[in-house]
Design a protein around this motif. Structure first.
Motif, PDB file in Angstrom:
ATOM      1  N   GLU A  93       0.882  -1.193  -0.149  1.00  0.00           N
ATOM      2  CA  GLU A  93      -0.043   0.029   0.000  1.00  0.00           C
ATOM      3  C   GLU A  93       1.041   1.242  -0.161  1.00  0.00           C
ATOM      4  O   GLU A  93       0.704   2.376  -0.656  1.00  0.00           O
ATOM      5  CB  GLU A  93      -0.913   0.059   1.196  1.00  0.00           C
ATOM      6  N   GLU A  94       1.983   1.246   0.585  1.00  0.00           N
ATOM      7  CA  GLU A  94       2.859   2.442   0.861  1.00  0.00           C
ATOM      8  C   GLU A  94       3.536   2.340  -0.544  1.00  0.00           C
ATOM      9  O   GLU A  94       3.663   3.810  -1.177  1.00  0.00           O
ATOM     10  CB  GLU A  94       3.938   2.462   1.655  1.00  0.00           C
ATOM     11  N   VAL A  95       3.832   1.552  -1.209  1.00  0.00           N
ATOM     12  CA  VAL A  95       4.609   1.422  -2.437  1.00  0.00           C
ATOM     13  C   VAL A  95       3.535   2.056  -3.779  1.00  0.00           C
ATOM     14  O   VAL A  95       3.891   3.243  -4.548  1.00  0.00           O
ATOM     15  CB  VAL A  95       4.962   0.284  -2.938  1.00  0.00           C
ATOM     16  N   GLN A  96       2.289   1.522  -3.600  1.00  0.00           N
ATOM     17  CA  GLN A  96       1.226   2.119  -4.700  1.00  0.00           C
ATOM     18  C   GLN A  96       0.887   3.553  -4.237  1.00  0.00           C
ATOM     19  O   GLN A  96       0.863   4.375  -5.071  1.00  0.00           O
ATOM     20  CB  GLN A  96       0.104   1.120  -4.435  1.00  0.00           C
ATOM     21  N   SER A  97       0.933   3.830  -3.012  1.00  0.00           N
ATOM     22  CA  SER A  97       0.450   5.369  -2.562  1.00  0.00           C
ATOM     23  C   SER A  97       1.589   6.223  -3.074  1.00  0.00           C
ATOM     24  O   SER A  97       1.319   7.258  -3.621  1.00  0.00           O
ATOM     25  CB  SER A  97       0.505   5.516  -1.084  1.00  0.00           C
ATOM     26  N   GLU A  98       2.930   5.825  -2.863  1.00  0.00           N
ATOM     27  CA  GLU A  98       4.159   6.795  -3.512  1.00  0.00           C
ATOM     28  C   GLU A  98       4.063   6.808  -5.096  1.00  0.00           C
ATOM     29  O   GLU A  98       4.152   7.866  -5.650  1.00  0.00           O
ATOM     30  CB  GLU A  98       5.326   6.131  -3.173  1.00  0.00           C
ATOM     31  N   PHE A  99       3.743   5.790  -5.682  1.00  0.00           N
ATOM     32  CA  PHE A  99       3.595   5.547  -7.010  1.00  0.00           C
ATOM     33  C   PHE A  99       2.333   6.469  -7.694  1.00  0.00           C
ATOM     34  O   PHE A  99       2.841   7.248  -8.554  1.00  0.00           O
ATOM     35  CB  PHE A  99       3.352   4.321  -7.485  1.00  0.00           C
ATOM     36  N   ASP A 100       1.215   6.338  -7.065  1.00  0.00           N
ATOM     37  CA  ASP A 100       0.075   7.148  -7.445  1.00  0.00           C
ATOM     38  C   ASP A 100       0.457   8.881  -7.153  1.00  0.00           C
ATOM     39  O   ASP A 100       0.042   9.359  -7.950  1.00  0.00           O
ATOM     40  CB  ASP A 100      -1.257   6.712  -6.526  1.00  0.00           C
ATOM     41  N   THR A 101       1.202   8.989  -6.187  1.00  0.00           N
ATOM     42  CA  THR A 101       1.517  10.349  -5.919  1.00  0.00           C
ATOM     43  C   THR A 101       2.415  11.012  -7.111  1.00  0.00           C
ATOM     44  O   THR A 101       2.409  12.014  -7.631  1.00  0.00           O
ATOM     45  CB  THR A 101       2.285  10.696  -4.545  1.00  0.00           C
ATOM     46  N   LEU A 102       3.448  10.091  -7.312  1.00  0.00           N
ATOM     47  CA  LEU A 102       4.233  10.607  -8.666  1.00  0.00           C
ATOM     48  C   LEU A 102       3.680  10.790  -9.721  1.00  0.00           C
ATOM     49  O   LEU A 102       3.658  11.708 -10.750  1.00  0.00           O
ATOM     50  CB  LEU A 102       5.403   9.604  -8.556  1.00  0.00           C
ATOM     51  N   LYS A 103       2.771   9.666  -9.996  1.00  0.00           N
ATOM     52  CA  LYS A 103       1.902   9.868 -11.156  1.00  0.00           C
ATOM     53  C   LYS A 103       0.837  11.045 -11.579  1.00  0.00           C
ATOM     54  O   LYS A 103       0.747  11.494 -12.465  1.00  0.00           O
ATOM     55  CB  LYS A 103       1.082   8.513 -11.318  1.00  0.00           C
ATOM     56  N   GLU A 104       0.296  11.453 -10.193  1.00  0.00           N
ATOM     57  CA  GLU A 104      -0.675  12.282 -10.017  1.00  0.00           C
ATOM     58  C   GLU A 104       0.313  13.784 -10.324  1.00  0.00           C
ATOM     59  O   GLU A 104      -0.343  14.457 -11.056  1.00  0.00           O
ATOM     60  CB  GLU A 104      -1.322  12.357  -8.654  1.00  0.00           C
ATOM     61  N   GLN A 105       1.378  13.815  -9.804  1.00  0.00           N
ATOM     62  CA  GLN A 105       2.146  15.226  -9.834  1.00  0.00           C
ATOM     63  C   GLN A 105       2.967  15.254 -11.111  1.00  0.00           C
ATOM     64  O   GLN A 105       3.092  16.474 -11.561  1.00  0.00           O
ATOM     65  CB  GLN A 105       3.207  15.041  -8.735  1.00  0.00           C
ATOM     66  N   ASN A 106       3.158  14.165 -11.879  1.00  0.00           N
ATOM     67  CA  ASN A 106       3.917  14.233 -13.045  1.00  0.00           C
ATOM     68  C   ASN A 106       3.138  13.795 -14.374  1.00  0.00           C
ATOM     69  O   ASN A 106       3.806  14.174 -15.529  1.00  0.00           O
ATOM     70  CB  ASN A 106       5.321  13.552 -12.816  1.00  0.00           C
TER      71      ASN A 106
END
Length: 242
Positions: free
Chosen positions: A128-141
């Protein structure tokens, strides 16, 4: 260990630079031309970083054994691609495949040593932490993330695996390393920048202080982490199988 840190930083930096280039391109023709030139250089780097079939290993082959944990070929192929692409993008010679192989195995061994030590301390990173970090990067970039994955020849799964290693390393650093940067060190670094600038204006100390502190913190963290991993490796049972 330095190579491991650079891998994570390279991916993040590439995303940031891609976003900055995109913003700059909207501001002027000159910046647009610069971006086109940079894109051409990236394409050339990608071509020189192509991975041949001879460089790949069987995904199910054991490439190394660290304290009884087998490291498989699929992990090797992913890190090898990132290393070669990163080095090519920096203009470094990537023709010595034996050297690249050795560096890749070292990265994998060091990542496993960190994971083992983190686990012994009760530290973990959840899916869940990995997916959250990935989703944040995807949303920001957005599209920039896709461009970076293409540049480094990574699937989303490859990228998430690297994120997991970066996150566990960060947790380990926060738990075990006590890195401090003093005001004296910041001022000394600032004075060095002024000397290197040959009289050019570089800005006021108070304005640059946060950036300098971040940079010095990263340098100190990398040095201490390299030292710690060297100790772990001396105590570990490591077998290279390729």
């Amino acid at each position: 260990m330095k190579r491991l840190i650079l891998l994570g930083f390279a991916l993040t930096l590439a995303i940031v630079l891609a976003a900055c280039n995109d913003d700059s391109a909207q501001e002027s023709e000159e910046n647009t031309q610069t971006e086109e030139n940079a894109q051409g250089e990236n394409e050339q780097a990608q071509q020189s970083a192509e991975i041949t079939e001879e460089e790949k290993v069987d995904p199910e082959k054991t490439v190394a054994n660290v304290n009884g944990t087998e490291i498989m070929g699929d992990s090797y192929n992913s890190i090898y691609k990132m290393l070669k692409t990163q080095m090519a993008g920096m203009g470094q010679d990537v023709s010595d495949t034996e050297s690249l192989k050795e560096q890749t195995v070292n990265v994998l061994v060091e990542q496993q040593l960190i994971r083992d030590e983190a686990e012994s301390l009760g530290l973990e990173v959840t899916d869940e932490e990995v997916q959250s970090e990935f989703d944040t990067l995807k949303e920001q970039n957005g599209e920039q993330l896709t461009a970076v994955l293409e540049q480094f020849q990574l699937s989303e799964e490859d990228f998430k695996n690297q994120l997991a290693d970066d996150l566990i390393t960060n947790k380990y650093v926060e738990s075990e390393l006590n890195v401090e940067v003093t005001d004296e060190e910041i001022e000394e670094y600032y004075n060095q920048l002024k000397e290197q600038g040959s009289g050019q204006e570089i800005g006021k100390l108070e304005d640059l202080k946060p950036q300098i502190k971040d940079q010095l913190t990263q340098q100190k963290t990398s040095t201490e982490l390299q030292s710690k991993v060297a100790e772990l490796r001396e105590e570990a049972e490591v077998e290279t199988l390729i």
